[in-house]
Scaffold this motif. Structure first.
Motif, PDB file in Angstrom:
ATOM      1  N   HIS A  13       0.852  -1.193   0.000  1.00  0.00           N
ATOM      2  CA  HIS A  13       0.000   0.000   0.000  1.00  0.00           C
ATOM      3  C   HIS A  13       0.888   1.243   0.000  1.00  0.00           C
ATOM      4  O   HIS A  13       2.042   1.200   0.416  1.00  0.00           O
ATOM      5  N   TYR A  14       0.323   2.333  -0.469  1.00  0.00           N
ATOM      6  CA  TYR A  14       1.083   3.575  -0.634  1.00  0.00           C
ATOM      7  C   TYR A  14       0.756   4.548   0.491  1.00  0.00           C
ATOM      8  O   TYR A  14      -0.396   4.705   0.879  1.00  0.00           O
ATOM      9  N   GLU A  15       1.794   5.197   1.026  1.00  0.00           N
ATOM     10  CA  GLU A  15       1.633   6.222   2.047  1.00  0.00           C
ATOM     11  C   GLU A  15       2.346   7.486   1.585  1.00  0.00           C
ATOM     12  O   GLU A  15       3.543   7.444   1.273  1.00  0.00           O
ATOM     13  N   GLY A  16       1.632   8.590   1.527  1.00  0.00           N
ATOM     14  CA  GLY A  16       2.275   9.843   1.154  1.00  0.00           C
ATOM     15  C   GLY A  16       1.429  10.678   0.221  1.00  0.00           C
ATOM     16  O   GLY A  16       0.217  10.477   0.077  1.00  0.00           O
ATOM     17  N   ASP A  49      11.840   7.955  11.290  1.00  0.00           N
ATOM     18  CA  ASP A  49      11.418   7.115  12.412  1.00  0.00           C
ATOM     19  C   ASP A  49      10.145   6.346  12.123  1.00  0.00           C
ATOM     20  O   ASP A  49       9.989   5.194  12.527  1.00  0.00           O
ATOM     21  N   GLU A  50       9.216   6.974  11.384  1.00  0.00           N
ATOM     22  CA  GLU A  50       7.936   6.320  11.133  1.00  0.00           C
ATOM     23  C   GLU A  50       8.073   5.106  10.208  1.00  0.00           C
ATOM     24  O   GLU A  50       7.189   4.262  10.129  1.00  0.00           O
ATOM     25  N   PHE A  51       9.206   5.003   9.505  1.00  0.00           N
ATOM     26  CA  PHE A  51       9.421   3.878   8.591  1.00  0.00           C
ATOM     27  C   PHE A  51      10.382   2.840   9.166  1.00  0.00           C
ATOM     28  O   PHE A  51      10.747   1.890   8.492  1.00  0.00           O
ATOM     29  N   THR A  81      10.060  -0.757   2.946  1.00  0.00           N
ATOM     30  CA  THR A  81       9.503   0.337   2.159  1.00  0.00           C
ATOM     31  C   THR A  81      10.338   0.620   0.908  1.00  0.00           C
ATOM     32  O   THR A  81      11.535   0.369   0.870  1.00  0.00           O
ATOM     33  N   VAL A  82       9.667   1.173  -0.089  1.00  0.00           N
ATOM     34  CA  VAL A  82      10.324   1.735  -1.276  1.00  0.00           C
ATOM     35  C   VAL A  82       9.870   3.183  -1.381  1.00  0.00           C
ATOM     36  O   VAL A  82       8.678   3.448  -1.533  1.00  0.00           O
ATOM     37  N   HIS A  83      10.809   4.111  -1.278  1.00  0.00           N
ATOM     38  CA  HIS A  83      10.476   5.538  -1.214  1.00  0.00           C
ATOM     39  C   HIS A  83      10.577   6.184  -2.596  1.00  0.00           C
ATOM     40  O   HIS A  83      11.341   5.745  -3.464  1.00  0.00           O
ATOM     41  N   GLY A  89       6.484  10.060  -0.970  1.00  0.00           N
ATOM     42  CA  GLY A  89       5.938   9.054  -0.064  1.00  0.00           C
ATOM     43  C   GLY A  89       6.619   7.716  -0.302  1.00  0.00           C
ATOM     44  O   GLY A  89       7.722   7.659  -0.858  1.00  0.00           O
ATOM     45  N   CYS A  90       5.943   6.650   0.108  1.00  0.00           N
ATOM     46  CA  CYS A  90       6.567   5.336  -0.029  1.00  0.00           C
ATOM     47  C   CYS A  90       5.520   4.246  -0.208  1.00  0.00           C
ATOM     48  O   CYS A  90       4.362   4.409   0.191  1.00  0.00           O
ATOM     49  N   TYR A  91       5.948   3.173  -0.815  1.00  0.00           N
ATOM     50  CA  TYR A  91       5.159   1.954  -0.889  1.00  0.00           C
ATOM     51  C   TYR A  91       5.607   1.043   0.249  1.00  0.00           C
ATOM     52  O   TYR A  91       6.803   0.772   0.406  1.00  0.00           O
ATOM     53  N   VAL A  92       4.661   0.607   1.054  1.00  0.00           N
ATOM     54  CA  VAL A  92       4.951  -0.235   2.213  1.00  0.00           C
ATOM     55  C   VAL A  92       4.605  -1.681   1.868  1.00  0.00           C
ATOM     56  O   VAL A  92       3.495  -1.969   1.407  1.00  0.00           O
ATOM     57  N   PHE A  93       5.578  -2.586   2.110  1.00  0.00           N
ATOM     58  CA  PHE A  93       5.409  -3.999   1.782  1.00  0.00           C
ATOM     59  C   PHE A  93       5.167  -4.811   3.043  1.00  0.00           C
ATOM     60  O   PHE A  93       5.931  -4.720   4.012  1.00  0.00           O
ATOM     61  N   ASN A  94       4.116  -5.580   3.028  1.00  0.00           N
ATOM     62  CA  ASN A  94       3.913  -6.601   4.059  1.00  0.00           C
ATOM     63  C   ASN A  94       4.309  -7.937   3.431  1.00  0.00           C
ATOM     64  O   ASN A  94       3.525  -8.553   2.712  1.00  0.00           O
ATOM     65  N   SER A  95       5.558  -8.327   3.674  1.00  0.00           N
ATOM     66  CA  SER A  95       6.139  -9.460   2.956  1.00  0.00           C
ATOM     67  C   SER A  95       5.518 -10.782   3.395  1.00  0.00           C
ATOM     68  O   SER A  95       5.172 -10.969   4.558  1.00  0.00           O
ATOM     69  N   GLU A  96       5.410 -11.676   2.439  1.00  0.00           N
ATOM     70  CA  GLU A  96       4.979 -13.040   2.746  1.00  0.00           C
ATOM     71  C   GLU A  96       6.174 -13.961   2.571  1.00  0.00           C
ATOM     72  O   GLU A  96       6.835 -13.953   1.523  1.00  0.00           O
ATOM     73  N   TYR A  97       6.455 -14.731   3.597  1.00  0.00           N
ATOM     74  CA  TYR A  97       7.628 -15.611   3.557  1.00  0.00           C
ATOM     75  C   TYR A  97       7.326 -16.870   2.761  1.00  0.00           C
ATOM     76  O   TYR A  97       6.181 -17.296   2.641  1.00  0.00           O
ATOM     77  N   ARG A  98       8.381 -17.450   2.229  1.00  0.00           N
ATOM     78  CA  ARG A  98       8.224 -18.615   1.362  1.00  0.00           C
ATOM     79  C   ARG A  98       7.691 -19.815   2.134  1.00  0.00           C
ATOM     80  O   ARG A  98       8.022 -20.016   3.311  1.00  0.00           O
TER      81      ARG A  98
END
Length: 369
Positions: free
Chosen positions: A80-83, A164-166, A171-173, A182-191
């Motif tokens: 999701h994107y924040e910014g 600090d918030e990141f 994230t990818v800024h 802003g940045c794209y925030v990744f909620n990674s899924e493990y293999r």
């Protein structure tokens, strides 16, 4: 000696000894075993650069894993994107920039944004471990880490004061024309099967996670990985390279499992460098092998099979030596005619080839299937 005992037999005994003592069977044991094993690895989606890598794999006692793109999958990321919202033109420029990168986070974002109108960039530069900078007509864009995106490269002054918030997010800024967006925030899924892989390897190997990300997921990893797994975060490419060198200076045989470009130095320095790739056709420098990401859960099986291949070579050497000692004994004592020796020599070589082929096939069925 036979010239003194019976000169009429001397030439025949000498000829029989030369024929039967030929080391053909021993010479064929290694190449046929490793060559067949190399083919078996390829059939099971681990593509090794050369047969000698199998010998090195059998000696590994320390395995170092990257996190993003290695332990995590880029196919199932929740993003999701924040910014500040990006305009259509900025999104198009971003998509074109991501298209040129092989970093797993870049590829994950590109899959989401690829439906936009892709721009052919006027300028593009990727700085390993930091991010990418690109331009199109009068617009410039930076994509990557907070510090890379959020600074003026001329004076290295931050555009935004704090990150600090990141701190605990992957994230990818993004910044456009030196303005932080802003940045794209990744909620990674493990293999799938990650815990099983680490538990199997931990029985006889030291395991280390060496990640360029922050420590946001340390607690989760500590819960699913063996307790003796060592983890280091915020590691730049040069840090990873130095870490591998330090392990080798301690006498460790190191295998590095990474995602490619960002780990190039560490992959090349390690005794065995394996790249986990979602797309095995993507060019990956400085590695000894490419592993299809779908087969990540089979890494312990590959390690076991490499040891079995070396064991097969040793048994083939024993059989070859047995042939030569017995045959030479008969030849020296004059009980073996040269024509019989000429028949036995290729038969022994063929038997070794058959043995190594059948043995590797049997072991591969048992371990890899």
């Amino acid at each position: 000696i036979w010239l003194l005992i019976d000169p009429s037999k001397a030439f025949f005994v000498f000829t029989a000894v030369l024929i039967i003592a030929c080391p053909c069977a021993i010479a064929l044991a290694g190449p046929f075993t490793l060559g067949n094993s190399l083919r078996i690895f390829g059939r099971n989606n681990l593509y090794l650069k050369e047969a000698s890598v199998i010998e090195k794999m059998a000696q590994i006692d320390t395995v170092v894993f990257d996190k993003t793109g290695t332990l995590t999958t880029s196919d199932k990321n929740i993003v999701h994107y924040e910014g500040i919202g990006l305009s259509q033109e900025e999104e198009n420029l971003l998509t074109g920039t991501l298209r040129a990168s092989n970093h797993p986070l870049s590829r994950a974002l590109y899959k989401i944004l690829h439906k936009n109108d892709i721009r052919f960039l006027d300028d593009f530069e990727e700085k390993v471990g930091k991010g990418m900078a690109a331009s199109y007509q009068d617009k410039s864009i930076k994509v990557g880490s907070f510090n890379f995106v959020n600074s003026d490269e001329k004076n290295q002054q931050p555009v935004v004061a704090t990150q600090d918030e990141f701190q605990n997010k992957t994230t990818v800024h993004i910044s456009v024309d030196e303005e932080y967006k802003g940045c794209y925030v990744f909620n990674s899924e493990y293999r799938q099967g990650l815990s099983a892989v680490f538990n199997a390897l931990s029985e006889n190997k030291k395991l280390i996670v060496l990640s360029g990300d922050n420590e946001g997921e340390r607690k989760f990893l500590e819960e699913i990985l063996p307790r003796d797994t060592t983890m280091y975060f915020n590691q730049k490419p040069n840090d990873k390279l130095a870490f591998i060198k330090d392990l080798q200076n301690q006498g460790k045989n190191v295998m590095m499992v990474g995602d490619g470009l960002n780990d190039a130095g560490a992959l090349k320095q390690s005794d065995v460098g394996i790249v986990v790739s979602e797309n095995t056709n993507v060019f990956t420098p400085a590695c000894d092998g490419i592993l299809d990401a779908k087969e990540f859960h089979r890494i312990p099986n590959y390690m076991t099979f490499s040891k079995q291949a070396i064991s097969t070579i040793k048994w083939a050497f024993i059989f070859s030596l047995f042939y030569n000692v017995i045959g030479t004994g008969f030849a020296v004592t004059g009980h073996l005619q040269p024509v019989v020796a000429a028949i036995l020599m290729p038969l022994s070589s063929i038997s070794i080839v058959v043995f190594t082929t059948l043995a590797t096939q049997f072991k591969s069925k048992k371990i890899l299937d």
